[in-house]
Scaffold this active site. Structure first.
Site, PDB file in Angstrom:
ATOM      1  N   PRO A   1     -43.979 -64.694  75.402  1.00  0.00           N
ATOM      2  CA  PRO A   1     -43.107 -65.526  74.552  1.00  0.00           C
ATOM      3  C   PRO A   1     -43.697 -65.644  73.150  1.00  0.00           C
ATOM      4  O   PRO A   1     -44.904 -65.806  72.998  1.00  0.00           O
ATOM      5  CB  PRO A   1     -43.129 -66.893  75.246  1.00  0.00           C
ATOM      6  CG  PRO A   1     -43.856 -66.731  76.525  1.00  0.00           C
ATOM      7  CD  PRO A   1     -44.565 -65.421  76.516  1.00  0.00           C
ATOM      8  N   GLU A   2     -42.842 -65.539  72.141  1.00  0.00           N
ATOM      9  CA  GLU A   2     -43.313 -65.711  70.774  1.00  0.00           C
ATOM     10  C   GLU A   2     -43.225 -67.198  70.415  1.00  0.00           C
ATOM     11  O   GLU A   2     -42.727 -68.012  71.199  1.00  0.00           O
ATOM     12  CB  GLU A   2     -42.500 -64.804  69.834  1.00  0.00           C
ATOM     13  CG  GLU A   2     -42.608 -63.340  70.299  1.00  0.00           C
ATOM     14  CD  GLU A   2     -42.166 -62.283  69.284  1.00  0.00           C
ATOM     15  OE1 GLU A   2     -42.100 -62.597  68.081  1.00  0.00           O
ATOM     16  OE2 GLU A   2     -41.924 -61.143  69.710  1.00  0.00           O
TER      17      GLU A   2
ATOM     18  N   ASN B   1     -44.446 -59.253  68.906  1.00  0.00           N
ATOM     19  CA  ASN B   1     -44.081 -57.881  68.574  1.00  0.00           C
ATOM     20  C   ASN B   1     -42.656 -57.729  68.039  1.00  0.00           C
ATOM     21  O   ASN B   1     -42.394 -56.925  67.152  1.00  0.00           O
ATOM     22  CB  ASN B   1     -44.275 -56.993  69.804  1.00  0.00           C
ATOM     23  CG  ASN B   1     -44.404 -55.537  69.420  1.00  0.00           C
ATOM     24  OD1 ASN B   1     -44.670 -55.222  68.255  1.00  0.00           O
ATOM     25  ND2 ASN B   1     -44.199 -54.659  70.379  1.00  0.00           N
TER      26      ASN B   1
END
Ligand SMILES: [Zn+2]
Length: 286
Positions: A2-3, A164
């Site tokens: 998870p960002e 990413n």
């Protein structure tokens, strides 16, 4: 993984569900039992994210969580009844007057004090989702670095919360060459990267999905400004990705497909252990 927008959304959700209430805390799996006991019956005062780190103030303790690759912490409504029996390895279960939340598979789940919290935060760069944060401190690091912009953007001590997908998409949106070394990047370009993250990441936080394609960004910005997004946000449990917008990206996982700007095939390569997707034809700025 998870960002940062996912962790900020989780902090928002925990506050909406539990803030100001005493929570029942247990560790059905047993691995967090003694610490859960310390939290049990205490009032949850605050939940906040810094990058991918979550800090929840409960009583006089601070719960520190990092979900890592597979962690989940969905928050659900009790619907007037008791929460169902825990399924699988639940490290921590919080139950409030109206909601319950099960934490599974975190990389970090521990209790810290304020001193330790400050130490953790000191290892992190500014977070585009935190009010008052700016690109200044990151620029100091970037313009002295021989590492590529693609690497620097993934370094949590440079910018906290970027993963990413945002990395690849933002560099494409701004037509920046991801292989440019930090010391060759102009301050102007770096500020644009920061500003784009400040535009995009709140949309990810509101809709639980990463939105980077221009027409979707426009719609999402409008939905937030008009307040329409609020009803969507409040229904999300964090269990799965949001589906308000069709899942589309500019370059992320589009290897071989035409670049949306110049039609050259999108390329991929490994940079510091993560797949970078970009268009070598039109991403030329630095
Ligand atoms: Zn292109």
């Amino acid at each position: 993984m998870p960002e940062g927008h996912t962790i900020h959304a989780l902090a928002d959700r925990l506050e909406r569900a539990f803030r100001g209430s005493a929570v029942e805390a247990t560790s059905p799996q047993g691995r967090f039992a003694a610490d859960a006991e310390r939290l049990d019956g205490r009032v949850l005062d605050r939940a906040q994210a810094w990058g991918k780190h979550l800090f929840v103030d409960i009583g006089d303790a601070i719960l520190h969580v990092h979900l890592g690759l597979i962690g989940m912490f969905p928050v659900k409504h009790r619907g007037g009844g008791e929460p169902p029996a825990p399924v699988g390895a639940v490290r921590l279960r919080l139950v409030g007057p109206e909601h319950w939340a099960d934490l599974r598979g975190p990389m970090i789940c521990t209790l810290v004090d304020e001193k330790r919290q400050r130490e953790i935060v000191a290892t992190l760069g500014p977070d585009p989702l935190r009010r008052g944060h700016g690109p200044g401190p990151t620029w100091e690091r970037v313009h002295r670095s021989r590492r590529t912009v693609a690497e620097l953007l993934m370094d949590q001590s440079v910018v906290a919360g970027v993963g990413n997908v945002y990395r690849c998409e933002v560099l494409h949106r701004l037509a920046v060459d991801p292989l440019t070394r930090g010391l060759d990047v102009s301050e102007q370009v770096w500020r644009e990267v920061w500003d784009d993250l400040v535009l995009l990441m709140p949309l990810g936080r509101a809709f639980s999905q990463i939105i980077t394609v221009p027409d979707q960004v426009q719609d999402a910005v409008r939905a937030r400004r008009s307040g329409r997004a609020r009803a969507i946000t409040s229904r999300l449990t964090g269990e799965r990705l949001g589906d308000t917008f069709e899942r589309r990206f500019l370059v992320y996982k589009r290897t071989g497909e035409p670049c949306p700007r110049c039609a050259h095939p999108v390329q991929e390569r490994d940079i510091a252990g993560r797949r970078l997707y970009w268009c070598p034809a039109c991403q030329e700025r630095h």
